[in-house]
Each structure stands twice: as C-alpha cells, then as structure tokens.
Write a protein that holds these residues in place. Structure first.
Motif, PDB file in Angstrom:
ATOM      1  N   SER A  52      45.105  47.586  42.520  1.00 17.45           N
ATOM      2  CA  SER A  52      43.807  46.970  42.288  1.00 17.45           C
ATOM      3  C   SER A  52      44.015  45.721  41.448  1.00 17.45           C
ATOM      4  O   SER A  52      45.148  45.380  41.070  1.00 17.45           O
ATOM      5  CB  SER A  52      42.860  47.948  41.583  1.00 17.45           C
ATOM      6  N   THR A  53      42.932  45.067  41.144  1.00 12.96           N
ATOM      7  CA  THR A  53      42.986  43.854  40.332  1.00 12.96           C
ATOM      8  C   THR A  53      42.655  44.129  38.875  1.00 12.96           C
ATOM      9  O   THR A  53      42.598  43.210  38.065  1.00 12.96           O
ATOM     10  CB  THR A  53      42.044  42.783  40.935  1.00 12.96           C
ATOM     11  N   VAL A  54      42.392  45.391  38.526  1.00 13.82           N
ATOM     12  CA  VAL A  54      42.244  45.834  37.138  1.00 13.82           C
ATOM     13  C   VAL A  54      42.987  47.154  36.961  1.00 13.82           C
ATOM     14  O   VAL A  54      43.427  47.783  37.922  1.00 13.82           O
ATOM     15  CB  VAL A  54      40.767  45.991  36.708  1.00 13.82           C
ATOM     16  N   CYS A  55      43.033  47.593  35.715  1.00 17.45           N
ATOM     17  CA  CYS A  55      43.979  48.609  35.282  1.00 17.45           C
ATOM     18  C   CYS A  55      43.807  49.988  35.905  1.00 17.45           C
ATOM     19  O   CYS A  55      44.693  50.481  36.603  1.00 17.45           O
ATOM     20  CB  CYS A  55      43.871  48.720  33.761  1.00 17.45           C
TER      21      CYS A  55
ATOM     22  N   ASN B  30      48.370  44.385  37.698  1.00 16.28           N
ATOM     23  CA  ASN B  30      47.466  43.414  38.344  1.00 16.28           C
ATOM     24  C   ASN B  30      47.909  42.031  37.913  1.00 16.28           C
ATOM     25  O   ASN B  30      48.938  41.871  37.251  1.00 16.28           O
ATOM     26  CB  ASN B  30      45.996  43.663  37.972  1.00 16.28           C
ATOM     27  N   GLY B  31      47.136  41.032  38.291  1.00 12.49           N
ATOM     28  CA  GLY B  31      47.489  39.664  37.950  1.00 12.49           C
ATOM     29  C   GLY B  31      47.281  39.347  36.483  1.00 12.49           C
ATOM     30  O   GLY B  31      46.840  40.195  35.700  1.00 12.49           O
TER      31      GLY B  31
ATOM     32  N   LYS C 189      43.620  38.151  37.130  1.00  8.91           N
ATOM     33  CA  LYS C 189      43.028  39.479  36.999  1.00  8.91           C
ATOM     34  C   LYS C 189      41.528  39.427  37.312  1.00  8.91           C
ATOM     35  O   LYS C 189      40.838  38.515  36.903  1.00  8.91           O
ATOM     36  CB  LYS C 189      43.247  39.974  35.565  1.00  8.91           C
ATOM     37  N   ARG C 190      41.052  40.398  38.059  1.00  8.15           N
ATOM     38  CA  ARG C 190      39.675  40.511  38.550  1.00  8.15           C
ATOM     39  C   ARG C 190      39.402  39.636  39.772  1.00  8.15           C
ATOM     40  O   ARG C 190      38.267  39.562  40.220  1.00  8.15           O
ATOM     41  CB  ARG C 190      38.641  40.256  37.447  1.00  8.15           C
ATOM     42  N   SER C 191      40.427  39.000  40.312  1.00  8.56           N
ATOM     43  CA  SER C 191      40.301  38.279  41.578  1.00  8.56           C
ATOM     44  C   SER C 191      40.891  39.136  42.691  1.00  8.56           C
ATOM     45  O   SER C 191      41.851  39.872  42.472  1.00  8.56           O
ATOM     46  CB  SER C 191      41.066  36.953  41.530  1.00  8.56           C
ATOM     47  N   LEU C 192      40.333  39.032  43.899  1.00  5.23           N
ATOM     48  CA  LEU C 192      40.935  39.668  45.061  1.00  5.23           C
ATOM     49  C   LEU C 192      41.733  38.680  45.897  1.00  5.23           C
ATOM     50  O   LEU C 192      42.318  39.058  46.911  1.00  5.23           O
ATOM     51  CB  LEU C 192      39.877  40.371  45.912  1.00  5.23           C
TER      52      LEU C 192
END
Length: 465
Positions: free
Chosen positions: A68-71, A292-293, A317-320
């Motif tokens: 995912s883009t978060v933890c 994630n990023g 982070k939080r981007s797809l």
C-alpha cells in the motif's frame, strides 16, 4: 481443532524440505524510505554503502511494489499474502484499537506458515496490526518472539519510554512528553534510541537461532518522522547524531533524515557481517525493502525533493502513482543468488508464497501471492507472473489503482465515479501523460478489475455506486 491448528498440522505433513536445507529468512523493512533514497537506486547525497554493497552482491529489483501507500495496510499485505482488496487491514484510518487495524485469529500470516515448517520466528521493530491484549498482537500471529512497538503512533517516537517485549512493557530511561493514549510523544531527555536497540536485538536473535532455521522480520521505524515532535518543535527527524552530515549547511530536519538512513545502512551492514561471522550467511536469504514511498513529514523545512527521494517516479507516500508504491527491493543469498538486476514485477503479497516454497510447505488458499523463487535463483523461464496488481487507498476519499501486465497503470482518484487515468509505464515512467483516451479497451479492462478483484470486509467497504 481450530482453522489455524488444522492449517499448521497440514503444513507439517506437507513439508518436503529437510531442516538442514531450509534457508534462514530475514526480511528488513524500512519505514517511509523512497525508491530513490539509496545509492544503488540513484541517490547522490545520502550515503548508503552497505545496502549498495548488498545490492551489488545480490539481486536488485527495479519494479517491485509495496502493499500500500501507507503503513498498516502495506504490512497487512506483506504478512497475509493478499492485496488491499482482500487483506484484513486496508488503511490507517480509524482508532488503532478497533478491528479496522487488527489482524484476526483466522488470518494466516507468513510467520505462521514458517512456524509450521519448524522455523523460529521473531519480529523486531514495528508491528501496527494489533494492540495490547487483542488477537492481532504478534505472539498470536505466529511470532515466537517480539520486541518493539505495537502502535504506529507509539512508533513515531524514536526515543520512547517503553517498548514491548512479547506481551510485557519493557521500560526505557528516555523522558517523554506524551501525546495521545498509545504511547506516542517526544523525548525531552534522549538516552536510548529505538533503532540502536533493534539492531542489537536482531544480532542477538540470529546468534541465538543460528543452529536452526529462523525467520526474522526486522521492521524498522526509520526514516519515518516523529509527527508529534514535528508539530511541537518543527523537526521530527530524530536521530542520536547527524553523523557525516553534521557540518552540512542544511536545516536540521534534512540532516536528521540523511543521518537516519545512513545509520540504518551501517546497522544492516553489521547484521550481514554477523551472519558471516556465525558462518550462516550462505544459508541465509536477506531481503530489504520499504513499506511505501517517501514522506513529506518532519516539519515545514523538510522536503523530500531535496534528496530526490522518489527518484524518477512521480508522487510520495499517500500517492498511488509509482512514487508512493514502487519501492527499493534487494535480495542477497551468497552462493544461491547471482548478482544482477531484475525487472520482474512483484509486490509484498508475493513474500508469503516465496517463503512457503523456500520452507517446503504449501501456502494457505485464497492468496494473491506468486512465489518469486525462480527469479531469485536465476530460473527466469520458470517464473510465473501476475496478470495485474491491485491497490485501494482509503484517505481523502477512496482511490484505486491497477497495474496491468507490468505496463499499464490505471488510477481512479478519491471517488468511484472519477475517470480512470491511464499511464504507459514502459514509455512514461514518471506517469506524466494520461493516455486513457487513446486506449479505451484497456481502461475498460482496468475498470472491471477495480470492481471485481476485491471483496468488502466489515470495516473496509466501497459505497454503492
């Protein structure tokens, strides 16, 4: 007999690999480390010689994705072998002591799979998938030993006043200004740095279990910022010292970010050296990645663009877009993995099937997991591939992404009625040019996958269209 007990009994019966032939498995997970944060992925400022050497001695993947883009959901994917349309935990939203961020007894984790194959299993670092006393805690999810943080918010603080050792609090001499109820906050007297304690625990674990197959999940909390300290003091990049960056003409948050990564790098080098010292490096597979990023947290003066933390990718982070989910991934196994670079398209969910194959047991059913053992061992012609990968993200609305055939990236942002953007990663790595209008059939296929390659659970549901 419970479902888990039945599963473990079946796995023991299915094991076809003698204990002497089962490799030790170490999975090292950084927290908020970007695709471009390591020298071997193009970083020019931050020093990472040990991980660069690990990449030179092993296999460096160029298109590997986080869960995912978060933890929390990324870790849920890693542990369960199911993508965010199927795994139990699909977001960071909601209280941590609610079921929305908790694995259940019926979930089968990679630790349970390896435990069924007579592996010693240990988790050192951050968990984030269960809170004290509930069924999601590591010792109820297959780990024989746990030392670290249960709560994500507690894990923001790199100088905490306690950590968990199995199900008991282990006090530390740091003096903390508390923020929230889960142990978060920031230290006003900094004595013991969690990253150093985790490095020591990892060395002790591999030494203790050197005579038997073991699985160590070393789940680090760097370079995640302490968000509570950021809000209070304007700098969340906590580290004992700035190391080689002390004299740089940078804001302290930038020095801290670089120092956190370089300190982590040195400790990973120490772990690899310990494996050689113990004479077990040639029977130990070590993997390294990030959940994630890169973040844009730690205070107003911190900007990931300063280090080009996403490398050539767009987003954080939080981007797809790939900057939020494509991550560094390195695998080293002396004598087994030939040094090189792989463009194999994989993701965190594949770790479970990979670990099961290495341990000689069958993975549980209903996974979104393909073993990449053939790629690791250079048998590329035998490597199965995903038709598609899937992500869902539940913040600021509901977003979805699909990667089709490793090339076509479809993204729907914040609403199920939003148009699907389409990017051709083979010709547009930075996802700058939406080509949806030119490929309506591919867009339609992506849309069908977004609808069908998932099921609701009680906490994570898509609204009716």
């Amino acid at each position: 007999m419970t479902r888990i007990a039945c599963f473990c009994f079946a796995m023991l019966l299915a094991s076809a690999v003698p204990a002497s032939d089962k490799p030790n498995i170490i999975f090292i997970l950084a927290d908020d480390l970007g695709y471009g944060d390591l020298g071997c992925y193009g970083q020019k400022i931050i020093q990472t010689p040990c991980l660069d050497r690990m990449a030179a001695e092993g296999l460096r993947f160029t298109q590997f994705y986080a869960g995912s883009t978060v933890c929390a959901p990324s870790r849920s994917v890693l542990m369960t072998g199911q993508h965010t349309g199927h795994t139990r935990v699909r977001g960071n939203a909601g209280p941590e002591n609610s079921g929305a961020q908790m694995l259940r007894d019926e979930d089968v984790t990679v630790a349970e799979v390896l435990g069924s194959a007579a592996y010693a299993t240990g988790l050192v670092g951050k968990w984030g998938l269960g809170m004290p006393g509930d069924e999601g805690v590591p010792n109820r999810q297959g780990f024989d030993y746990f030392y670290g943080y249960l709560s994500q918010h507690h894990a923001h603080n790199h100088f905490p006043d306690f950590l968990w050792r199995n199900d008991e609090k282990s006090p530390l001499p740091n003096v903390v200004t508390p923020v929230g109820a889960a142990g978060g906050g920031y230290a006003t007297q900094r004595v013991k740095y969690a990253g150093d304690l985790f490095a020591e625990e990892a060395l002790a674990f591999v030494a203790q279990h050197r005579e038997q197959p073991f699985f160590l999940y070393l789940s680090l909390v760097v370079p995640h910022a302490n968000n509570e300290r950021s809000r209070a003091l304007g700098d969340g990049q906590e580290v004992p010292d700035y190391g080689p960056y002390e004299d740089r003409d940078w804001h302290s948050s930038l020095k801290g970010q670089a120092a956190m990564i370089t300190r982590m790098d040195r400790q990973i080098g120490d772990l690899l050296a310990k494996l050689a010292e113990l004479g077990i490096d040639q029977r130990t597979l070590v993997m390294f990645s990030s959940d994630n990023g890169p973040h844009q947290e730690g205070g107003p003066q911190y900007d990931p663009e300063f280090f080009q933390a996403s490398g050539p990718l767009r987003g954080i982070k939080r981007s797809l877009t790939d900057g939020g989910i494509r991550v560094p991934f390195i695998a080293r196994w002396p004598g087994k993995i030939q040094p090189g670079v792989s463009d194999h398209v994989g993701y965190f969910g594949d770790f479970l099937a990979t670990a099961a194959e290495l341990a000689g047991v069958s993975p549980p059913p209903n996974l979104d997991s393909i073993s990449f053992v053939p790629t690791l061992l250079g048998r590329n012609a035998d490597q199965a591939k995903h038709e598609y990968l899937v992500w869902e993200f539940y913040e600021r609305g509901i977003s979805q992404a699909v990667l089709l055939q490793g090339r076509w990236k479809g993204i729907r942002l914040k609403s199920l009625t939003a148009p699907i953007e389409l990017y051709d990663l083979h010709h547009d790595l930075g996802e700058q040019h939406d080509v949806a209008a030119d490929h309506p059939e591919t867009v339609a296929r992506v849309g069908r996958i977004m609808e069908t390659a998932r099921v609701d659970n009680e906490f994570w549901k898509l609204p009716a269209r």
